[in-house]
Structure formats: C-alpha cells, structure tokens
Scaffold this motif. Structure first.
Motif, short mmCIF file in Angstrom:
data_model
loop_
_atom_site.label_atom_id
_atom_site.label_comp_id
_atom_site.label_asym_id
_atom_site.label_seq_id
_atom_site.Cartn_x
_atom_site.Cartn_y
_atom_site.Cartn_z
N THR A 123 -11.11 12.90 48.23
CA THR A 123 -10.38 12.24 49.31
C THR A 123 -10.80 10.80 49.51
O THR A 123 -10.02 9.98 50.00
CB THR A 123 -10.58 13.01 50.63
N ASP A 124 -12.04 10.48 49.11
CA ASP A 124 -12.56 9.13 49.36
C ASP A 124 -12.68 8.30 48.09
O ASP A 124 -13.27 7.21 48.11
CB ASP A 124 -13.92 9.22 50.06
N GLY A 125 -12.16 8.80 46.97
CA GLY A 125 -12.23 8.05 45.73
C GLY A 125 -13.59 8.07 45.07
O GLY A 125 -13.82 7.31 44.12
N SER A 126 -14.47 8.94 45.53
CA SER A 126 -15.82 9.01 44.95
C SER A 126 -15.78 9.73 43.61
O SER A 126 -14.76 10.29 43.20
CB SER A 126 -16.78 9.72 45.91
N LEU A 127 -16.91 9.73 42.93
CA LEU A 127 -17.03 10.32 41.60
C LEU A 127 -16.69 11.80 41.62
O LEU A 127 -17.16 12.55 42.48
CB LEU A 127 -18.46 10.12 41.08
N ALA B 91 -14.36 30.19 30.66
CA ALA B 91 -14.84 29.16 29.74
C ALA B 91 -16.06 28.48 30.34
O ALA B 91 -16.04 28.05 31.50
CB ALA B 91 -13.76 28.13 29.47
N ASP B 92 -17.12 28.42 29.56
CA ASP B 92 -18.31 27.64 29.93
C ASP B 92 -18.27 26.33 29.16
O ASP B 92 -18.17 26.32 27.93
CB ASP B 92 -19.58 28.40 29.58
N LEU B 93 -18.34 25.21 29.89
CA LEU B 93 -18.30 23.91 29.23
C LEU B 93 -19.61 23.66 28.50
O LEU B 93 -20.69 23.79 29.09
CB LEU B 93 -18.02 22.80 30.23
N PRO B 94 -19.55 23.31 27.23
CA PRO B 94 -20.77 23.19 26.43
C PRO B 94 -21.64 22.02 26.89
O PRO B 94 -21.13 20.95 27.26
CB PRO B 94 -20.24 22.96 25.02
N PRO B 95 -22.96 22.20 26.87
CA PRO B 95 -23.87 21.13 27.30
C PRO B 95 -23.72 19.86 26.47
O PRO B 95 -24.00 18.76 26.95
CB PRO B 95 -25.26 21.75 27.11
N GLU B 96 -23.26 20.00 25.21
CA GLU B 96 -23.16 18.81 24.36
C GLU B 96 -22.11 17.81 24.85
O GLU B 96 -22.05 16.69 24.36
CB GLU B 96 -22.87 19.20 22.91
N LEU B 97 -21.28 18.22 25.81
CA LEU B 97 -20.36 17.25 26.40
C LEU B 97 -21.10 16.17 27.17
O LEU B 97 -20.58 15.09 27.38
CB LEU B 97 -19.37 17.95 27.33
N GLY B 98 -22.32 16.50 27.62
CA GLY B 98 -23.11 15.51 28.34
C GLY B 98 -22.69 15.39 29.79
O GLY B 98 -21.73 16.02 30.26
N PRO B 99 -23.36 14.55 30.56
CA PRO B 99 -23.09 14.43 32.00
C PRO B 99 -21.99 13.45 32.36
O PRO B 99 -21.66 13.31 33.53
CB PRO B 99 -24.44 13.93 32.53
N TRP B 100 -21.39 12.79 31.38
CA TRP B 100 -20.51 11.67 31.72
C TRP B 100 -19.04 12.03 31.92
O TRP B 100 -18.38 11.48 32.77
CB TRP B 100 -20.66 10.56 30.67
N VAL C 254 -20.26 6.16 32.58
CA VAL C 254 -21.47 5.85 31.81
C VAL C 254 -22.33 4.90 32.63
O VAL C 254 -21.82 3.93 33.21
CB VAL C 254 -21.09 5.22 30.45
N PRO C 255 -23.63 5.15 32.71
CA PRO C 255 -24.50 4.26 33.50
C PRO C 255 -24.35 2.80 33.10
O PRO C 255 -24.25 2.47 31.92
CB PRO C 255 -25.90 4.80 33.18
N ASN C 256 -24.30 1.94 34.10
CA ASN C 256 -24.25 0.49 33.93
C ASN C 256 -22.95 0.01 33.28
O ASN C 256 -22.89 -1.09 32.75
CB ASN C 256 -25.44 0.00 33.10
N PHE D 174 -14.03 4.73 33.10
CA PHE D 174 -12.75 4.61 32.41
C PHE D 174 -12.16 6.00 32.20
O PHE D 174 -12.87 7.02 32.28
CB PHE D 174 -12.90 3.88 31.07
N ALA D 175 -10.86 6.05 31.95
CA ALA D 175 -10.16 7.32 31.77
C ALA D 175 -9.97 7.62 30.29
O ALA D 175 -9.76 6.72 29.48
CB ALA D 175 -8.81 7.29 32.48
#
Length: 267
Positions: free
Chosen positions: A72-76, A191-200, A134-136, A140-141
């Motif tokens: 609702t607030d445009g946050s991550l 479905a479990d999302l694989p860890p190799e997708l990373g946090p981004w 991505v940090p720093n 992007f979409a």
C-alpha cells in the motif's frame, strides 16, 4: 521430444485446476479479489472456459489465473519462499499418455530451447513480473515469459514452470508438486522457491493459461476437465475456485481465496 509416457488418469483436481507461479491468488464471483494483510495486498483474477459444463461428467476446460503482490505504501515487496494452491475436487487432471519434461532439460534453456526440448509435454503458458532489488543499485523489473510442462519430481506428479527473461538473462524452473488431501479443496499444488534464486528477486505479478488437448491410443484427451455438479433444480451456481497461501521470508503467511460460477448443461 518423445518424453516418458506415464500418467494417472482421473486424479481429482479442481474444476479449473493447476496454477501457477509464486506470487498471489484470489478472486470473487465478479472480477478479481484483493485481500490486505497490513501493508501487503494479495490479489487474483481468473476464470475457466467454457462456463457451461455437463452436470454429471467432466468436459475439457481451459483455466486462466492472474494475480500478484503489492504494498500500500510502495515499499519493498517481501520475498516468497513457498506457494500453496488448494483446488476443489469436482474436476480431473488427466496426464495418461502425456509426455513428461525432466527439469534438467529446462535449466539454462531459453523459451525456444525449452520448447524444443519439451514441446510434447507443454500444458500452458503465461508471463511473470518480478522486482529485483540489488544493494546499492536502483530497483528494476524483470519480465519473464512462462511455459508450463507436465512432469515428475522425485516420483511425484508435478506442473513444472519455466520462466525466461532476456533482459537481464534470467532462467527459473519451479516445480509445483501435487498433493491430495481431504475436504472440499482437496488438491494442493506446493512449490518451494529454491535458495539459489537469492534474496534479490521479489515476485510481483503473474498470468497463466493452462490447456492441452492430446490423443493417446486413438482417444481424444484433455489435460484439464471439469463438471458443474449443481442440484438438478438449478441451472447455474457458485463453487470455490481456489485458495492460495504464500509463506514469506521470516515465516509469515498471507493468502486469499476465490469463487466462480458455472452453468449446467444436459449432456
């Protein structure tokens, strides 16, 4: 590809079954549904075609689902770690004689490469949008094309989704395992999302259509079939279409549900 020809005809699914990629789901009898949990909104729209179906036997159908997460607030957007879709039991998912696509043939494949390897196992397609933070760097979409294939993972039937984005080059292979339980919404796809997708990557929106007609041993078959089992004194009615829950990083679960209508025909 010829593919492995295994399957189990008559697995009870929903009147509209099988859906899709990690994001969001829900809907009402007229248009999409939006469910809010704190600052997070889960949404879904979708339907099946045709809406007029036999009362007492399944007939071929196509299913469309579209949903997403937003704030609702445009946050991550939060990261999704598991997707669970619960579907009703008045339909049938028939894979008897339908080739399977091994996940190894989809890894690192473009959309064209996935089709070349597993076209015989194709059961649907759509699109996916994700936000990448991505940090720093500015967020992007990523816009990916989705393909859905009939498959098997560790001996269990699955719907395997392949997503490919050209800019930046990205490939995701996500199996949804089928589980049968008790209750009105007795079929689950997990479905479990694989860890190799990373946090981004943070999934934002998806749309998918599932439909497949094929022949096996001289008979026409449909990947998804459904009936409209309403009482004989009525010609139309409503039924539970789907329920979805999403486990977020940190353990929180959010979800929503959907109902739809159908019309009964005599034969």
């Amino acid at each position: 590809m010829r593919g492995r020809r295994r399957g189990a005809a008559g697995l009870a699914l929903g009147a509209l079954v099988v859906a899709l990629f990690a994001v969001a789901i829900g809907a009402s009898t007229a248009g999409g549904e939006r469910t809010q949990d704190g600052h997070l909104i889960v949404s879904l729209d979708g339907g099946l075609a045709p809406l007029t179906l036999p009362r007492d036997r399944p007939a071929p159908v196509a299913v469309r689902l579209a949903g997403g997460l937003q704030t609702t607030d445009g946050s991550l957007l939060p990261r999704v770690t598991r997707v669970e879709l619960s579907l009703p039991g008045q339909g049938v998912l028939d894979t008897h004689g339908l080739p399977m696509c091994p996940t190894r043939k989809l890894r690192d494949a473009t959309t064209d490469g996935a089709l070349e390897a597993c076209r015989d196992a194709l059961v649907g397609g759509g699109r996916l949008e994700a936000q990448v933070h991505v940090p720093n760097q500015p967020p992007f979409a990523v816009h990916a094309k989705l393909l859905a294939f009939n498959g098997e993972v560790r001996g269990r039937r699955a719907v395997i989704f392949h997503g490919f984005a050209a800019d930046p080059p990205t490939v995701v292979v996500l199996p949804f395992l089928l589980r049968l339980e008790t209750g009105r919404l007795r079929t689950r796809l997990v479905a479990d999302l694989p860890p190799e997708l990373g946090p981004w990557p943070h999934f934002a929106h998806f749309e998918v259509r599932l439909f497949r007609r094929f022949r096996f041993r001289g008979h026409d078959r449909s990947y998804i079939s459904a009936s409209c089992p309403i009482p004989k004194q009525f010609t139309a009615g409503f039924f539970s279409f789907a329920k979805a829950s999403f486990t977020l990083a940190g353990g929180q679960r959010v979800g929503t549900s959907i109902t739809r209508s159908c019309r009964a025909r005599a034969n």
